[in-house]
Design a protein around this motif. Structure first.
Motif, PDB file in Angstrom:
ATOM      1  N   ALA A  87       0.867  -1.177   0.000  1.00 24.02           N
ATOM      2  CA  ALA A  87       0.000   0.000   0.000  1.00 24.02           C
ATOM      3  C   ALA A  87       0.898   1.218   0.000  1.00 24.02           C
ATOM      4  CB  ALA A  87      -0.913   0.008   1.225  1.00 24.02           C
ATOM      5  N   ARG A  88       0.384   2.281  -0.585  1.00 29.45           N
ATOM      6  CA  ARG A  88       1.132   3.540  -0.556  1.00 29.45           C
ATOM      7  C   ARG A  88       0.217   4.699  -0.902  1.00 29.45           C
ATOM      8  NH1 ARG A  88       3.409   5.809  -5.226  1.00 29.45           N
ATOM      9  NH2 ARG A  88       3.161   4.599  -7.131  1.00 29.45           N
ATOM     10  N   TRP A  89       0.730   5.895  -0.648  1.00 29.74           N
ATOM     11  CA  TRP A  89       0.005   7.121  -0.942  1.00 29.74           C
ATOM     12  C   TRP A  89       0.291   7.527  -2.384  1.00 29.74           C
ATOM     13  CZ3 TRP A  89      -3.513   8.891   2.374  1.00 29.74           C
ATOM     14  CH2 TRP A  89      -3.438   8.442   3.691  1.00 29.74           C
ATOM     15  N   PHE A  90      -0.763   7.867  -3.120  1.00 31.25           N
ATOM     16  CA  PHE A  90      -0.650   8.302  -4.508  1.00 31.25           C
ATOM     17  C   PHE A  90      -1.100   9.755  -4.615  1.00 31.25           C
ATOM     18  CE2 PHE A  90      -0.847   3.771  -4.831  1.00 31.25           C
ATOM     19  CZ  PHE A  90      -0.114   3.441  -5.959  1.00 31.25           C
ATOM     20  N   THR A  91      -0.438  10.500  -5.495  1.00 26.95           N
ATOM     21  CA  THR A  91      -0.833  11.882  -5.751  1.00 26.95           C
ATOM     22  C   THR A  91      -1.977  11.905  -6.750  1.00 26.95           C
ATOM     23  OG1 THR A  91       0.663  12.151  -7.623  1.00 26.95           O
ATOM     24  CG2 THR A  91       1.551  12.671  -5.414  1.00 26.95           C
ATOM     25  N   ARG A  92      -2.618  13.052  -6.876  1.00 27.24           N
ATOM     26  CA  ARG A  92      -3.690  13.221  -7.862  1.00 27.24           C
ATOM     27  C   ARG A  92      -3.167  12.946  -9.267  1.00 27.24           C
ATOM     28  NH1 ARG A  92      -8.218  16.654  -5.998  1.00 27.24           N
ATOM     29  NH2 ARG A  92      -7.783  17.151  -3.832  1.00 27.24           N
ATOM     30  N   GLU A  93      -1.978  13.428  -9.567  1.00 22.12           N
ATOM     31  CA  GLU A  93      -1.420  13.237 -10.906  1.00 22.12           C
ATOM     32  C   GLU A  93      -1.167  11.753 -11.189  1.00 22.12           C
ATOM     33  OE1 GLU A  93      -0.534  13.664 -14.623  1.00 22.12           O
ATOM     34  OE2 GLU A  93      -1.366  15.269 -13.383  1.00 22.12           O
ATOM     35  N   GLU A  94      -0.691  11.008 -10.222  1.00 11.56           N
ATOM     36  CA  GLU A  94      -0.489   9.567 -10.431  1.00 11.56           C
ATOM     37  C   GLU A  94      -1.814   8.861 -10.710  1.00 11.56           C
ATOM     38  OE1 GLU A  94       3.251   8.131  -7.799  1.00 11.56           O
ATOM     39  OE2 GLU A  94       1.653   9.156  -6.672  1.00 11.56           O
ATOM     40  N   VAL A  95      -2.854   9.252  -9.999  1.00 13.60           N
ATOM     41  CA  VAL A  95      -4.173   8.649 -10.210  1.00 13.60           C
ATOM     42  C   VAL A  95      -4.712   9.038 -11.581  1.00 13.60           C
ATOM     43  CG1 VAL A  95      -6.562   8.557  -9.391  1.00 13.60           C
ATOM     44  CG2 VAL A  95      -4.673   8.467  -7.746  1.00 13.60           C
ATOM     45  N   ARG A  96      -4.571  10.286 -11.946  1.00 17.11           N
ATOM     46  CA  ARG A  96      -5.024  10.733 -13.280  1.00 17.11           C
ATOM     47  C   ARG A  96      -4.326   9.947 -14.386  1.00 17.11           C
ATOM     48  NH1 ARG A  96      -4.862  16.379 -11.002  1.00 17.11           N
ATOM     49  NH2 ARG A  96      -7.043  16.854 -10.616  1.00 17.11           N
ATOM     50  N   ARG A  97      -3.019   9.763 -14.257  1.00 16.04           N
ATOM     51  CA  ARG A  97      -2.265   9.000 -15.258  1.00 16.04           C
ATOM     52  C   ARG A  97      -2.769   7.565 -15.343  1.00 16.04           C
ATOM     53  NH1 ARG A  97       2.438  11.281 -13.554  1.00 16.04           N
ATOM     54  NH2 ARG A  97       2.934   9.499 -12.277  1.00 16.04           N
ATOM     55  N   ALA A  98      -2.992   6.942 -14.197  1.00 21.00           N
ATOM     56  CA  ALA A  98      -3.462   5.548 -14.167  1.00 21.00           C
ATOM     57  C   ALA A  98      -4.854   5.420 -14.778  1.00 21.00           C
ATOM     58  CB  ALA A  98      -3.457   5.017 -12.733  1.00 21.00           C
ATOM     59  N   CYS A  99      -5.685   6.440 -14.619  1.00 26.58           N
ATOM     60  CA  CYS A  99      -7.045   6.394 -15.176  1.00 26.58           C
ATOM     61  C   CYS A  99      -7.052   6.419 -16.701  1.00 26.58           C
ATOM     62  CB  CYS A  99      -7.875   7.549 -14.630  1.00 26.58           C
ATOM     63  SG  CYS A  99      -8.320   7.344 -12.900  1.00 26.58           S
ATOM     64  N   LYS A 100      -5.965   6.808 -17.301  1.00 26.55           N
ATOM     65  CA  LYS A 100      -5.886   6.867 -18.763  1.00 26.55           C
ATOM     66  C   LYS A 100      -5.518   5.519 -19.384  1.00 26.55           C
ATOM     67  CE  LYS A 100      -4.792  11.750 -18.838  1.00 26.55           C
ATOM     68  NZ  LYS A 100      -3.783  12.771 -19.099  1.00 26.55           N
ATOM     69  N   VAL A 101      -5.090   4.562 -18.565  1.00 23.70           N
ATOM     70  CA  VAL A 101      -4.738   3.236 -19.079  1.00 23.70           C
ATOM     71  C   VAL A 101      -6.014   2.535 -19.517  1.00 23.70           C
ATOM     72  CG1 VAL A 101      -3.787   0.974 -18.463  1.00 23.70           C
ATOM     73  CG2 VAL A 101      -2.655   3.051 -17.681  1.00 23.70           C
ATOM     74  N   GLU A 102      -6.020   2.031 -20.740  1.00 19.26           N
ATOM     75  CA  GLU A 102      -7.204   1.369 -21.274  1.00 19.26           C
ATOM     76  C   GLU A 102      -7.067  -0.144 -21.189  1.00 19.26           C
ATOM     77  OE1 GLU A 102      -8.459   2.781 -25.071  1.00 19.26           O
ATOM     78  OE2 GLU A 102      -8.075   4.861 -24.532  1.00 19.26           O
ATOM     79  N   GLY A 103      -8.191  -0.804 -21.009  1.00 17.95           N
ATOM     80  CA  GLY A 103      -8.208  -2.262 -20.977  1.00 17.95           C
ATOM     81  C   GLY A 103      -8.494  -2.788 -19.587  1.00 17.95           C
ATOM     82  N   PRO A 104      -8.658  -4.099 -19.485  1.00 21.82           N
ATOM     83  CA  PRO A 104      -8.978  -4.734 -18.193  1.00 21.82           C
ATOM     84  C   PRO A 104      -7.749  -4.776 -17.293  1.00 21.82           C
ATOM     85  CG  PRO A 104      -8.793  -6.388 -19.917  1.00 21.82           C
ATOM     86  CD  PRO A 104      -8.630  -5.065 -20.581  1.00 21.82           C
ATOM     87  N   VAL A 105      -7.720  -3.931 -16.281  1.00 24.59           N
ATOM     88  CA  VAL A 105      -6.531  -3.807 -15.438  1.00 24.59           C
ATOM     89  C   VAL A 105      -6.259  -5.041 -14.575  1.00 24.59           C
ATOM     90  CG1 VAL A 105      -6.488  -1.294 -15.401  1.00 24.59           C
ATOM     91  CG2 VAL A 105      -7.794  -2.533 -13.661  1.00 24.59           C
ATOM     92  N   MET A 106      -7.195  -5.977 -14.527  1.00 26.74           N
ATOM     93  CA  MET A 106      -6.918  -7.224 -13.810  1.00 26.74           C
ATOM     94  C   MET A 106      -5.976  -8.121 -14.616  1.00 26.74           C
ATOM     95  SD  MET A 106      -8.126  -7.332 -10.775  1.00 26.74           S
ATOM     96  CE  MET A 106      -8.316  -9.037 -10.273  1.00 26.74           C
ATOM     97  N   ARG A 107      -5.770  -7.803 -15.873  1.00 24.45           N
ATOM     98  CA  ARG A 107      -4.817  -8.566 -16.689  1.00 24.45           C
ATOM     99  C   ARG A 107      -3.432  -7.995 -16.434  1.00 24.45           C
ATOM    100  NH1 ARG A 107      -6.842  -8.958 -22.662  1.00 24.45           N
ATOM    101  NH2 ARG A 107      -4.865 -10.069 -22.752  1.00 24.45           N
ATOM    102  N   PRO A 108      -2.462  -8.827 -16.057  1.00 27.44           N
ATOM    103  CA  PRO A 108      -1.128  -8.337 -15.707  1.00 27.44           C
ATOM    104  C   PRO A 108      -0.487  -7.436 -16.757  1.00 27.44           C
ATOM    105  CG  PRO A 108      -1.334 -10.631 -15.101  1.00 27.44           C
ATOM    106  CD  PRO A 108      -2.575 -10.270 -15.875  1.00 27.44           C
ATOM    107  N   GLU A 109      -0.675  -7.752 -18.051  1.00 25.04           N
ATOM    108  CA  GLU A 109      -0.041  -6.924 -19.085  1.00 25.04           C
ATOM    109  C   GLU A 109      -0.652  -5.518 -19.150  1.00 25.04           C
ATOM    110  OE1 GLU A 109      -3.195  -9.391 -21.220  1.00 25.04           O
ATOM    111  OE2 GLU A 109      -1.745  -9.731 -19.639  1.00 25.04           O
ATOM    112  N   VAL A 110      -1.925  -5.380 -18.801  1.00 23.72           N
ATOM    113  CA  VAL A 110      -2.564  -4.066 -18.769  1.00 23.72           C
ATOM    114  C   VAL A 110      -2.159  -3.353 -17.477  1.00 23.72           C
ATOM    115  CG1 VAL A 110      -4.752  -2.802 -18.747  1.00 23.72           C
ATOM    116  CG2 VAL A 110      -4.486  -4.826 -20.215  1.00 23.72           C
TER     117      VAL A 110
END
Length: 114
Positions: A87-110
């Protein structure tokens, strides 16, 4: 300005989610938030727990209810290692960047793109 996110053993590397748990009999939602956050991360939540939203959940007799809670991010985390891998603390910018990743994030490659 930060959010505490965690990864459980069932999630691929780099896939972090909010902390979650179940309400015990006789417990308020707000008290469940405080207890679950403390049990899983060692963080003490202040008394200002705010309801945000709810949504259906695919499990029988369950609902997902979201809250916002505050705690001191300078306090070291103390993870329940049976529940969480990291677990760790994430900044708003890190969360925004992660939200742009497309695809099923439960898949390791995504999730690896997060």
């Amino acid at each position: 300005s930060k959010i505490l996110l965690a990864r459980s053993p069932r999630h691929p590397e780099k896939m972090f989610t909010t902390l979650a748990g179940f309400v015990e009999a006789g417990e308020t939602f707000e008290d469940a938030v405080k207890r679950e956050v403390y049990e899983e991360s060692g963080m003490r939540v202040d008394d200002d727990v705010k309801y945000l939203k709810s949504q259906p959940w695919p499990f029988p007799q369950s609902s997902m209810i979201a809250f916002r809670a505050r705690c001191d991010s300078s306090v070291p985390l103390n993870l329940d290692e049976e529940e969480l891998v990291e677990a760790r603390w994430f900044t708003r910018e890190e969360v925004r960047r992660a939200c742009k990743v497309e695809g099923p994030v439960m898949r390791p490659e995504v999730a690896g793109e997060l």
